[in-house]
Motif scaffolding. Structure first.
Motif, PDB file in Angstrom:
ATOM      1  N   ILE A 170       0.823  -1.207   0.000  1.00 26.55           N
ATOM      2  CA  ILE A 170       0.000   0.000   0.000  1.00 26.55           C
ATOM      3  C   ILE A 170       0.858   1.258   0.000  1.00 26.55           C
ATOM      4  N   ARG A 171       1.872   1.313   0.849  1.00 24.53           N
ATOM      5  CA  ARG A 171       2.723   2.511   0.915  1.00 24.53           C
ATOM      6  C   ARG A 171       3.453   2.761  -0.399  1.00 24.53           C
ATOM      7  N   PRO A 172       4.127   1.769  -0.991  1.00 26.61           N
ATOM      8  CA  PRO A 172       4.792   2.034  -2.279  1.00 26.61           C
ATOM      9  C   PRO A 172       3.822   2.494  -3.366  1.00 26.61           C
ATOM     10  N   GLU A 183       0.931  12.016   5.439  1.00 24.98           N
ATOM     11  CA  GLU A 183       0.212  11.638   6.657  1.00 24.98           C
ATOM     12  C   GLU A 183      -0.980  10.724   6.347  1.00 24.98           C
ATOM     13  N   HIS A 184      -1.525  10.887   5.161  1.00 23.32           N
ATOM     14  CA  HIS A 184      -2.630  10.021   4.764  1.00 23.32           C
ATOM     15  C   HIS A 184      -2.123   8.627   4.373  1.00 23.32           C
ATOM     16  N   ILE A 185      -0.895   8.547   3.895  1.00 21.35           N
ATOM     17  CA  ILE A 185      -0.309   7.237   3.587  1.00 21.35           C
ATOM     18  C   ILE A 185      -0.131   6.428   4.872  1.00 21.35           C
ATOM     19  N   ASP A 186       0.308   7.098   5.934  1.00 24.34           N
ATOM     20  CA  ASP A 186       0.424   6.429   7.231  1.00 24.34           C
ATOM     21  C   ASP A 186      -0.953   5.941   7.701  1.00 24.34           C
ATOM     22  N   PHE A 187      -1.950   6.771   7.489  1.00 20.11           N
ATOM     23  CA  PHE A 187      -3.319   6.426   7.871  1.00 20.11           C
ATOM     24  C   PHE A 187      -3.803   5.194   7.092  1.00 20.11           C
ATOM     25  N   ARG A 204      -7.609  14.043  -1.032  1.00 18.48           N
ATOM     26  CA  ARG A 204      -7.028  14.399   0.259  1.00 18.48           C
ATOM     27  C   ARG A 204      -8.016  14.315   1.417  1.00 18.48           C
ATOM     28  N   ASP A 205      -9.125  13.649   1.209  1.00 11.28           N
ATOM     29  CA  ASP A 205     -10.125  13.491   2.272  1.00 11.28           C
ATOM     30  C   ASP A 205      -9.955  12.104   2.890  1.00 11.28           C
ATOM     31  N   ILE A 243     -12.186   3.701   1.523  1.00  8.92           N
ATOM     32  CA  ILE A 243     -12.707   2.683   0.621  1.00  8.92           C
ATOM     33  C   ILE A 243     -11.586   1.946  -0.100  1.00  8.92           C
ATOM     34  N   ASN A 244     -10.415   2.619  -0.253  1.00  9.64           N
ATOM     35  CA  ASN A 244      -9.274   1.958  -0.895  1.00  9.64           C
ATOM     36  C   ASN A 244      -8.745   0.791  -0.064  1.00  9.64           C
ATOM     37  N   CYS A 245      -9.025   0.819   1.250  1.00  8.40           N
ATOM     38  CA  CYS A 245      -8.521  -0.223   2.145  1.00  8.40           C
ATOM     39  C   CYS A 245      -9.524  -1.350   2.372  1.00  8.40           C
TER      40      CYS A 245
END
Length: 357
Positions: free
Chosen positions: A90-92, A103-107, A244-245, A251-253
């Motif tokens: 997910i992060r890459p 910060e949203h990537i960490d979330f 950015r919301d 939903i991506n997760c």
């Protein structure tokens, strides 16, 4: 129920005609004792009411009954190994996209490890490419065709039912509703005949699968000797969000590539080979409640990027919808075994005629 009505009707007719007295008279004079306890006026009224009641039961037993609806079999999509998407990817992917804030990537990464999804789930190549431009209409059509056509073909081969024998095709997909419709695309792909009727349900969220089965049941209750094909799908290509919301990034997760096909029948000859039969379908409609209506909504964020916002009230709405009221059917799913060999589930169905105390 109807068989019991026939038995009761025959017994009442025998009582009304006086024939049952002949059989009971042998039981130590029980008939005389019973007759002595009843006044003559009641006996005369019973002699009129009993035949009428017997006639009413016979009429009821002859009324047309709703056919039993069988779940003949089902099939689910097995994704190609190249679609495998572990959680650590997910992060890459988010960094490769370049539009999601750090910060949203960490979330996203934190949520991914709490959803219950494993590392063998699948994501379509268009999303894995990291390019928003590739998540277009053609990519969404490709996802639907790949995930759903394969499980439909598998289902037809397992059941031995020809595509031309299917009378109803019902699809459900909340966010992907192109023209021609999804049901029409299935009918075209498998060469179904003019008698096949197609229905495409959209915008109904996670409850759409149950609603589709309910619609299929109602159609099969009206049209005898028929098959209904229900295809459930949620398109992740069309729903992928890179704005950015945070509430729209969720939903991506939660979703991965998916597709399922179920064949239902009202034919008696399918009773022996069917996996299940439908007893009850329970639906709760909360559309008039503003909180429930807005807990999942497709909209634009502040930058105008379209996505699906999941409100924090969604859990509360789900609990409220599950609250037992009125005549209630409760289905309890209990995990009985979870091992390397396999899993099995124990399903207990309770039919309650009033609220739980």
């Amino acid at each position: 129920m109807r068989e019991a009505a026939v038995v009761c009707a025959v017994a009442l007719a025998a009582i009304g005609s006086g024939q049952l007295d002949t059989y009971i008279s042998n039981l130590n004079g029980a008939t005389d004792a019973w007759a002595s306890l009843l006044p003559s006026s009641i006996t005369q009224h019973l002699s009129l009411l009993v035949p009428l009641l017997a006639l009413a039961l016979l009429v009821y037993s002859c009324l047309p009954r709703k056919p039993q609806i069988y779940v003949v079999d089902f099939a689910v999509h097995n994704a190609d190994p190249s679609w495998r998407f572990p959680r650590n990817a997910i992060r890459p992917l988010a960094e490769k996209n370049g539009k999601i804030l750090p910060e949203h990537i960490d979330f996203l990464e934190k949520i991914a490890y709490r959803t219950g999804l494993g590392d063998d789930t699948a994501v379509v190549p268009a999303i894995q490419s990291g390019s928003d431009a590739k998540c277009n209409m053609e990519a969404a059509r490709f996802e639907f065709a790949t995930t759903c056509y394969s499980c439909i073909q598998e289902l037809l081969e397992k059941t031995g039912v020809r595509a031309g024998q299917i009378n109803f095709v019902i699809t459900n997909s909340s966010l992907f509703n192109p023209t021609p419709s999804l049901s029409a695309s299935i009918m075209n792909q498998f060469g179904m005949g003019k008698r096949t009727k197609g229905y495409s349900l959209g915008g109904m969220g996670c409850s759409a699968g149950v609603i589709a089965i309910d619609l299929a049941r109602e159609m099969l209750e009206l049209y005898p000797n028929s098959y209904a094909l229900v295809v459930s799908h949620e398109n992740i290509t069309n729903a992928f969000y890179t704005g950015r919301d945070p509430s729209m990034l969720l939903i991506n997760c939660l979703f991965r590539a998916n597709g399922c096909a179920v064949l239902l029948s009202n034919k008696r000859r399918d009773a022996g080979r069917s996996k299940y039969w439908i007893k009850n379908i329970v639906r709760t409609n909360l559309a008039r409640d503003d909180t429930a209506f807005n807990c999942v909504i497709q909209t634009e964020d502040e930058q105008g990027v379209v996505g699906v916002r999941l409100n924090k009230d969604i859990v509360q709405v789900w609990i409220f919808a599950d609250r037992p009221t009125g005549s209630l059917y409760v289905v309890i799913f209990c995990s009985c075994c979870n091992s390397r060999i396999g899993r099995s589930a124990c399903v207990t169905a309770l039919s309650l005629q009033g609220p739980l105390a």
